[in-house]
Design an enzyme around this catalytic site. Structure first.
Site, short mmCIF file in Angstrom:
data_model
loop_
_atom_site.label_atom_id
_atom_site.label_comp_id
_atom_site.label_asym_id
_atom_site.label_seq_id
_atom_site.Cartn_x
_atom_site.Cartn_y
_atom_site.Cartn_z
N GLN A 1 20.47 89.76 23.20
CA GLN A 1 21.88 89.56 22.86
C GLN A 1 22.78 90.57 23.57
O GLN A 1 23.95 90.28 23.83
CB GLN A 1 22.09 89.65 21.35
CG GLN A 1 21.51 88.46 20.60
CD GLN A 1 21.64 88.60 19.09
OE1 GLN A 1 22.21 89.58 18.59
NE2 GLN A 1 21.09 87.64 18.36
N ASN B 1 9.93 93.95 19.33
CA ASN B 1 11.34 93.74 18.97
C ASN B 1 11.50 93.13 17.59
O ASN B 1 12.58 93.20 17.00
CB ASN B 1 12.04 92.87 20.01
CG ASN B 1 11.61 91.42 19.97
OD1 ASN B 1 10.42 91.12 19.98
ND2 ASN B 1 12.57 90.52 19.92
N ARG C 1 13.98 84.40 7.85
CA ARG C 1 12.78 83.90 8.54
C ARG C 1 11.50 84.22 7.77
O ARG C 1 10.54 83.46 7.85
CB ARG C 1 12.72 84.43 9.96
CG ARG C 1 13.93 84.03 10.78
CD ARG C 1 13.61 83.58 12.18
NE ARG C 1 14.83 83.14 12.87
CZ ARG C 1 15.36 81.93 12.77
NH1 ARG C 1 14.76 81.01 12.03
NH2 ARG C 1 16.48 81.61 13.41
N ASP D 1 11.05 85.07 17.48
CA ASP D 1 11.60 84.62 16.19
C ASP D 1 10.64 83.68 15.47
O ASP D 1 10.77 83.48 14.26
CB ASP D 1 12.95 83.91 16.40
CG ASP D 1 14.11 84.90 16.45
OD1 ASP D 1 13.90 86.10 16.19
OD2 ASP D 1 15.24 84.46 16.76
N LYS E 1 21.65 78.01 15.61
CA LYS E 1 22.49 79.19 15.39
C LYS E 1 22.86 79.84 16.71
O LYS E 1 24.01 80.21 16.94
CB LYS E 1 21.76 80.20 14.51
CG LYS E 1 22.58 81.46 14.23
CD LYS E 1 21.79 82.56 13.57
CE LYS E 1 20.88 83.25 14.55
NZ LYS E 1 20.32 84.52 14.02
N LYS F 1 14.68 93.46 13.65
CA LYS F 1 15.44 92.27 13.27
C LYS F 1 16.08 92.51 11.90
O LYS F 1 16.38 93.64 11.53
CB LYS F 1 14.50 91.05 13.25
CG LYS F 1 13.91 90.71 14.61
CD LYS F 1 14.93 90.08 15.53
CE LYS F 1 14.31 89.53 16.79
NZ LYS F 1 15.28 88.81 17.63
N ARG G 1 27.13 81.16 20.65
CA ARG G 1 27.58 81.25 22.04
C ARG G 1 28.75 80.31 22.29
O ARG G 1 29.72 80.66 23.00
CB ARG G 1 26.42 80.93 22.99
CG ARG G 1 25.41 82.05 23.11
CD ARG G 1 24.06 81.54 23.64
NE ARG G 1 23.11 82.62 23.86
CZ ARG G 1 22.44 83.25 22.89
NH1 ARG G 1 22.64 82.90 21.63
NH2 ARG G 1 21.60 84.22 23.17
#
Length: 413
Positions: A158, A320, A369, A297, A10, A324, A15
């Site tokens: 990001q 962080n 996730r 992640d 992904k 999410k 990108r």
């Protein structure tokens, strides 16, 4: 040994779509990820007037270095953070145009402020319609001169990626000093991909310098998704089996492949070859304390198998994960407690104690996730159910089907 062929990354696909749109010429992406996030990104580009042609295993994007063909557009970013963060940066460099961006309720809750503050600091006319630092927002593009800025990327890498990819499209380039950075390997993906599209970034410590320039169209192969691979690697380590993922090897761009180092520290045997990675169980998993700031992640993947370790598993420096698709740290704790496992949490850590999980209803919070991680737990705890199994469409629409086949292959059925 079980071989598993996984869909494209992904992160790499998103990108590549940005870079291809900004490049001079037509880019072909080979084996891009087909998912709600990437389809939403491609749809967003089309809304802006870019020509995107999608075939089964390749997408063609006609680049427009001058910016969107549409003088104005409404772009719906769905649940996609890359779409919601990258596309406003892409259009901001255009000489003219008015572009409104909105997103799902889930994405509206996720923060944008460090990025939008940076853009407004560069002179971009960007206005939030509701809560400051969140979608929806409108960009009235008049081009960007460039210059110097300071960025806090402690919530998401990001923000930095969006600005780095924007840099060559400005008149004088960008010099970005980063005060905090999370998930640093994702920035390395960005830098490597920018090089593939003809642009170099100078990095001196925490300062990144991007000169004005032109991206060049190319043919770009998207490697398999390393975050998705973590579920299959963890499954092998958990069930006493062996799995190999082709296409992810020593030269892989994605830092989430480092999840196999965590499994190695827990006792699994790991072999990273030139173009494939294999994980083999060697017995019971060991407890450990691990910093997962750079591979956060995959934190839910580790959390889901942690009860089966021989000692506590403590995962640190993952604040962080609270911003999410959901608060992943608390979501993991909530579900493990439902399964009868003792869990402690803090602002940026979770500690999971050994136990015998029992079947329970998994609250996914609409987060792909969480659903995929607890599918791994289900290999040792049959009877788990999910309130929103379809949320996996965000990155892997066929996950449940593929994982079921994989589980059968592990058992030799």
């Amino acid at each position: 040994m079980t071989l598993i062929d996984l869909p494209g990354s992904k992160s790499v696909t998103a990108r590549a779509l940005f870079l291809a749109a900004a490049a001079d010429g037509t880019t072909t992406l080979l084996r891009p990820l087909h998912s709600d996030d990437t389809e939403g990104f491609a749809e967003g580009l089309r809304s802006l007037g870019y020509r995107v042609t999608q075939e089964a295993d390749r997408w063609h994007i006609e680049g427009r270095p001058a910016g969107p063909a549409a003088p104005e557009a409404d772009v719906y970013c769905r649940d996609g953070a890359t779409t919601a963060r990258f596309l406003p940066a892409l259009v901001a460099a255009a000489a003219s145009g008015t572009y409104r961006f909105d997103a799902s309720a889930q994405m509206r809750r996720r923060p944008l402020a460090p990025l939008t503050r940076a853009l407004t600091g560069l002179g971009v006319d960007l206005r939030h319609e509701g809560a400051e630092g969140h979608h929806p927002l409108t960009v009235r593009a008049t081009g960007i001169t460039g210059g110097e800025l300071t960025l806090d990327a402690g919530e998401s890498s990001q923000y930095l990626t969006a600005l780095l990819m924007l840099g060559p499209l400005t008149a004088k380039g960008l010099r970005i000093k980063v005060t905090e950075l999370v998930s640093a390997p994702y920035v390395e993906i960005t830098l490597a991909m920018m090089r593939s599209f003809g642009v170099d970034v100078l990095r001196e410590g925490d300062t990144f310098t991007v000169l004005p320039g032109r991206y060049r169209a190319t043919s770009y192969a998207v490697e398999p998704d390393a975050s998705t691979a973590s579920y299959f690697f963890a499954a092998a380590a958990l069930t006493g089996r062996e799995v190999t993922v082709p296409g992810l090897g020593a030269g892989a761009l994605q830092g989430d492949l480092r999840f196999v180092d965590v499994l190695r520290a827990m006792g699994a045997e790991v072999a990273v070859g030139a173009d494939a990675t294999t994980v083999r169980s060697t017995g019971p998993l060991r407890g450990l304390t691990v910093n997962m700031r750079d591979i956060s992640d995959t934190m839910p993947t580790l959390a889901a198998i942690a009860p089966h370790a021989d000692g506590p598993v403590r995962i640190e420096d993952v604040a962080n994960t609270r911003v999410k698709e959901c608060d992943r740290l608390e979501a993991c704790a909530e579900n493990l407690r439902r399964m009868g496992i003792t869990v402690h949490t803090g602002p940026d850590w979770i500690e999971i104690h050994p136990g015998m999980p029992k079947p329970a209803g998994i609250a996914t919070h609409g987060d792909h996730r969480i659903a995929m991680s607890f599918a791994v737990a289900g290999l040792r705890t049959p009877g788990l159910t999910y309130d929103d199994p379809g949320c996996v469409r965000k990155t892997f629409p066929r996950f449940h089907e593929v994982f079921a086949d994989f589980a059968n292959a592990l058992e030799g059925r």
